[in-house]
Write a protein that holds these residues in place. Structure first.
Motif, short mmCIF file in Angstrom:
data_model
loop_
_atom_site.label_atom_id
_atom_site.label_comp_id
_atom_site.label_asym_id
_atom_site.label_seq_id
_atom_site.Cartn_x
_atom_site.Cartn_y
_atom_site.Cartn_z
N GLN A 52 0.82 -1.21 0.00
CA GLN A 52 0.00 0.00 0.00
C GLN A 52 0.86 1.27 0.00
O GLN A 52 0.57 2.23 -0.73
N LEU A 97 0.95 4.03 -2.94
CA LEU A 97 0.62 5.44 -2.72
C LEU A 97 1.76 6.35 -3.16
O LEU A 97 1.53 7.39 -3.81
N TYR A 123 1.76 6.58 -6.89
CA TYR A 123 0.63 7.33 -7.41
C TYR A 123 0.80 8.83 -7.21
O TYR A 123 0.51 9.63 -8.11
N LEU A 183 -6.64 5.93 0.75
CA LEU A 183 -5.67 6.05 -0.33
C LEU A 183 -6.31 6.66 -1.57
O LEU A 183 -5.71 7.46 -2.29
#
Length: 598
Positions: free
Chosen positions: A185, A189, A192, A309
């Motif tokens: 995760q 993140l 992104y 997120l």
């Protein structure tokens, strides 16, 4: 060769520090409300754990073959938690709205207030479309994110903390089993944010270009049609739209990959939880109820983690919009110099008026060539100066420079010996009236009080009488209280222009600049508007960009502009006798004017 001239800066985009400072200002004095909002959200998140706990207890009761009475406790827990969650959810929603909505309203007001004060050059440099997209699309993005994404972010973060605390309370090994999902995760993140931030920033700029191309096409439609330029403008709009859509597609592709990677994290974490639960139950270190509760706790993390997120998607867009909006508020006009002894009446002018002068002024639009070349003139106190010339000679550009709406590229414009710029225009001293008059939504009196907010009814009526508008205003359904503009009672071009002149009358400036201010009226209203303009400039300095020579013959001095240069200066009789451009213009106007026009 054209002389160099100053280039206006594009509208700025705020830095991260400027945004943080502005947000602290918005939230100042709201810390108690913020604390109450977070407390209500925390309570709501904690109550969400009641569901898995109740299901786990019910599952264990079934495994232990207990009677149906054993289900009473879990059912009561579910009911009580649902009622309490509804109450805390309502409180959190109300408190969040009270926290966010006033802040958004303040941001919108600050942006609009600053936009109104921006110099014309600054707006034109960045493009009107860019400005419109900031105060519309960017405000909408920030508002949606603040009212939706902010609550989702805080609520999701609290739900995650509550669920992890619940896992640890059941057995610390359940909490450890959830950790393999964290690196996936976190890496997702990080990727992104690094990928999407420049996409959204560039996308907002592209959206501004698209809005600018559309506005240009709409506002210049008659000209585009007359010159057969519609196809080329349509191509420009299409190219700008395609560029904007390309950023939307890129953002969508990045978001799809983002959520796909999050699904992998969910699979990894839930698989680890189930494996640990199997081992603990098999070894007798945990019962089936605890294992069920742990699995539901982690499954319950899917939505808040994805929301937490995924909210970065909205936050990225809103962040780009917020930087553009706060960037507008960083453009602050310099403090205007104090008015010389205005007296008890805010509209009274000082007894001695300073002069307005242009000295060797040059000006060009953007990177294009100069349209004014070394223009010099002087308007003495109480003098009426007329400016004449053919279309395209630079008359309106000169008027905007003398009014302080634009800054010269070279040379200077001074008022009372001090440099006059768009950012330090003395209040109530110089007023510009053009042929492009806007009627604001509100009553006739409201439109006039823009010139002097505290004007009484008697002053409103005196201003209307001075410009000859009393008769038609009295004939309106509610007189000066009649709603006009924005769906109100329609006005003719001549009536709208009379209101503009009456507004300036209330403002009572030292210098009035009329840029073809009576040109929009038909022949029936021309004489009335000329008389109204003459009444307005009586007793004060005036610059009259003339459309009809009835406004010129009585001027104290006349300046003739040709291709951005002053080619002649004198009185009407002197210029007529001298021949040249002025005499030609006079003959052309005299031969073509209506018979009933004085």
């Amino acid at each position: 060769m054209s002389a160099p001239h100053a280039q206006p800066a594009l509208l700025p985009v705020a830095t991260g520090r400027q945004v943080r400072d502005y947000l602290r200002t918005l939230l100042r004095g709201r810390r108690l409300l913020l604390a109450g909002t977070v407390a209500a959200m925390a309570a709501q998140s904690a109550l969400a754990l009641a569901g898995p706990v109740a299901i786990g207890r019910a599952t264990q009761a079934v495994v232990d073959h207990r009677s149906s009475a054993a289900l009473a406790g879990p059912v009561a827990l579910l009911a009580a938690a649902a009622l309490a969650a509804a109450a805390t959810g309502w409180a959190a929603t109300v408190l969040l709205a009270r926290l966010v909505l006033p802040a958004i309203a303040r941001l919108r007001e600050d942006a609009v207030t600053t936009v109104v004060e921006l110099p014309v050059d600054a707006v034109e440099a960045g493009g009107t479309g860019d400005l419109v997209s900031r105060v519309s699309g960017d405000v909408e993005l920030v508002s949606d994110a603040a009212s939706g994404a902010l609550g989702s972010f805080v609520g999701s973060a609290l739900a995650i903390v509550s669920a992890l605390a619940g896992l640890a309370a059941l057995d610390w090994r359940f909490a450890v089993a959830a950790l393999p999902a964290v690196p996936i995760q976190a890496g997702t993140l990080r990727w992104y944010l690094r990928t999407s931030r420049p996409i959204y920033a560039a996308g907002r700029i592209a959206d501004g270009r698209r809005a600018s191309a559309l506005l240009t096409g709409f506002t210049a439609l008659p000209t585009l049609r007359a010159l057969r330029l519609g196809a080329s403008q349509q191509q420009r709009i299409g190219a700008a739209s395609a560029d904007s859509m390309e950023y939307e597609f890129r953002a969508t592709r990045a978001a799809t990959r983002f959520f796909g990677r999050l699904n992998l994290a969910e699979f990894t974490g839930l698989g680890a939880i189930l494996l640990v639960a199997f081992l603990l139950v098999r070894s007798g270190q945990a019962d089936v109820g605890a294992a069920t509760t742990a699995a539901l706790f982690f499954a319950g993390l899917f939505d808040p983690i994805n929301a937490l997120l995924g909210v970065f998607d909205s936050m990225q867009q809103a962040g780009a919009g917020l930087r553009r909006l706060v960037g507008i508020t960083t453009v602050r006009p310099a403090a205007a110099p104090p008015d010389p002894d205005p007296g008890p009446d805010p509209g009274r002018r000082p007894p001695t008026e300073p002069s307005l002068a242009a000295d060797d002024v040059r000006f060009g639009y953007g990177p294009g060539p100069d349209v004014l070349h070394g223009v010099s003139l002087r308007v003495e106190p109480g003098q009426r100066l007329a400016v004449v010339g053919t279309t395209g000679s630079g008359k309106s550009t000169l008027a905007s420079l003398l009014a302080g709406l634009r800054e010269p590229g070279a040379g200077s414009v001074t008022f009372g010996g001090a440099a006059l710029t768009a950012l330090d225009l003395p209040q109530r001293h110089i007023a510009l009236v053009t042929q492009e008059t806007h009627v604001f939504a509100g009553s006739v009196a409201d439109n006039l009080r823009l010139g002097r907010p505290g004007a009484g009814d008697a002053e409103i009526r005196a201003a209307l009488a001075a410009v000859g508008a009393t008769a038609w205003v009295d004939a309106l359904p509610d007189g000066a209280g009649t709603a006009i503009g924005g769906g109100g009672h329609p006005l003719t071009a001549g009536q709208a222009q009379q209101l503009a002149l009456a507004r300036v009358r209330l403002l009572d400036p030292s210098v009035v600049i009329l840029d073809e201010a009576t040109a929009e009226a038909g022949s029936d209203a021309a004489r009335a508007l000329d008389h109204a303009a003459a009444a307005l400039v009586e007793g004060r300095s005036a610059v009259v960009v003339a459309h009809r020579f009835t406004q010129v013959v009585d001027a104290d001095a006349i300046v003739v502009l040709e291709q951005g240069r002053v080619t002649a200066h004198g009185t009407h009789d002197q210029l007529r006798s001298a021949g040249g451009a002025y005499a030609s213009l006079w003959r052309a106007w005299s031969q073509g004017r209506p018979a009933d026009e004085d």
